[in-house]
Design an enzyme around this catalytic site. Structure first.
Site, mmCIF file in Angstrom:
data_model
loop_
_atom_site.group_PDB
_atom_site.id
_atom_site.type_symbol
_atom_site.label_atom_id
_atom_site.label_comp_id
_atom_site.label_asym_id
_atom_site.label_seq_id
_atom_site.Cartn_x
_atom_site.Cartn_y
_atom_site.Cartn_z
ATOM 1 N N ASN A 39 -12.910 -9.733 -15.821
ATOM 2 C CA ASN A 39 -13.786 -10.508 -16.703
ATOM 3 C C ASN A 39 -15.257 -10.240 -16.374
ATOM 4 O OD1 ASN A 39 -11.333 -11.612 -17.478
ATOM 5 N ND2 ASN A 39 -11.628 -13.520 -16.356
ATOM 6 N N TYR A 90 0.299 -14.475 -16.349
ATOM 7 C CA TYR A 90 0.137 -15.925 -16.202
ATOM 8 C C TYR A 90 0.187 -16.584 -17.570
ATOM 9 C CZ TYR A 90 -4.969 -16.112 -17.312
ATOM 10 O OH TYR A 90 -6.205 -16.059 -17.906
ATOM 11 N N ASN A 168 -13.196 -18.538 -5.161
ATOM 12 C CA ASN A 168 -12.009 -18.711 -6.015
ATOM 13 C C ASN A 168 -10.725 -19.017 -5.245
ATOM 14 O OD1 ASN A 168 -12.648 -18.635 -8.726
ATOM 15 N ND2 ASN A 168 -12.616 -16.412 -8.863
ATOM 16 N N ASP A 282 -16.206 -16.644 -13.955
ATOM 17 C CA ASP A 282 -16.432 -15.192 -13.941
ATOM 18 C C ASP A 282 -17.660 -14.831 -14.780
ATOM 19 O OD1 ASP A 282 -14.002 -15.027 -12.507
ATOM 20 O OD2 ASP A 282 -12.894 -15.013 -14.393
#
Length: 341
Positions: A39, A90, A168, A282
């Site tokens: 991203n 995901y 993260n 991001d």
């Protein structure tokens, strides 16, 4: 010639329920590709940089589709190693009002998680590079991922590139003890450390006092002491945190704080009505990198980053499809949302 920037991580297939449907309702899923560092690469390419993305992807069609999604938005994919069996997946369910969004991972044994550090020629990858960005997700996916991240950081520093990391922390990938053992060692190579209060606590063991994240209220002053401690321990050039005030799954307050060892700067705050918050952090990281590479002051760079991320929250998917001009306009004070004619 535009500046060369490199990002490293895992790009995944995201399967999203249409609209605001729950997983149990959905009879189809929207297929989107994305992942933290991918991203960032898309945003940097969009802002005019020579953005290179490093990962490993299978040679089959799903792997190729992931590569194609990056190429479509101008990211250089020459350093992507091909091989392995799986593209990580995901599943994403978009929340609304008092119902939070939900993510379910199916990423075990993905190609990048099983890749070997010897497959990447980092001296070649970082030749002429000005910046390297990765996240705490990459070392969390596997022992191999941690080794690859460390090797990349060492090569980036050797090449004279600045190194940034978005901490993260992901509880579904490792424990705080596991995270701190790996992440604290990596911090010696990092120039710009980005993370929120939870990331700093779980990844590095720094916890701001007097914060109640669950209440939706954040006190920027509570961050100042922790920023000083982090800079003192690891020698970062900049310590940066996004400040998300969660009124509901649909409405958030969004701002950020940066510290360079001399002064703290807090950005203006945006009240967001969220379309898709995935990739919000991001897009912030990419905006900050852009501002700093452009030679902006830390305050100007932070305002660019927060504006870019505020816009991303209005865009479906992982990637932030906004131009420099749109970000500059918002950062400059035009938050009206009026039609641009």
């Amino acid at each position: 010639m535009s500046k060369k920037v490199v990002t490293l991580g895992e790009i995944m297939l995201r399967l999203s329920t249409p609209g605001y449907e729950r997983f149990v309702q959905a009879e189809s899923f929207d297929a989107i590709y994305g992942g933290g560092e991918a991203n960032v690469a898309v945003s940097l390419a969009n802002y005019g940089y020579d953005a290179h993305y490093v990962t490993k992807l299978p040679v089959h069609e799903i792997g190729q589709a992931a590569v194609n999604s990056l190429r479509r938005y101008g990211v250089n994919t020459d350093y992507i190693v091909r091989g392995g069996e799986r593209v990580g997946i995901y599943y994403s369910e978009t929340g609304a009002s008092s119902r939070p969004s939900k993510v379910i991972y199916d990423r075990s044994n993905s190609a990048i998680a099983e890749a070997d550090v010897s497959e990447f020629d980092f001296d070649e990858i970082f030749k002429d590079a000005k910046w390297f960005h990765t996240s705490g997700i990459t070392p969390a996916i596997s022992k191999n991922g941690a080794e690859i991240t460390k090797a990349a950081m060492i090569a980036a520093k050797k090449a004279g590139a600045k190194v940034s990391i978005d901490l993260n922390y992901r509880a579904k990938l490792w424990t705080p003890e596991e995270a701190q053992k790996v992440m604290k060692e990596l911090m010696q190579y990092v120039d710009v450390c980005i993370g929120n209060e939870e990331d700093a606590s779980l990844s590095l063991g720094f916890t701001p006092k007097g914060l109640d994240v669950e209440s939706g209220k954040l006190d920027a002053n509570a961050y100042k002491e922790i920023f000083k401690q982090m800079k003192e321990e690891f020698g970062f050039e900049y310590v940066v945190s996004t400040l998300r005030e969660s009124y509901s799954a649909s409405d958030n307050g969004w701002s950020a704080l940066i510290y360079n060892g001399e002064e703290f700067y807090q950005s203006r705050k945006y009240d967001l009505r969220i379309v898709d918050r995935v990739g919000g952090g991001d897009s912030f990281a990419a905006g900050l990198i852009t501002g700093l590479l452009d030679g902006k002051s830390q305050g100007e760079a932070l305002e660019f980053a927060v504006a870019a991320s505020a816009l991303k929250h209005t865009i479906k998917g992982d990637y932030n499809h906004v131009s420099r001009e749109e970000v500059e306009r918002l950062a400059g004070g035009d938050a009206s949302g009026r039609v641009q004619r």
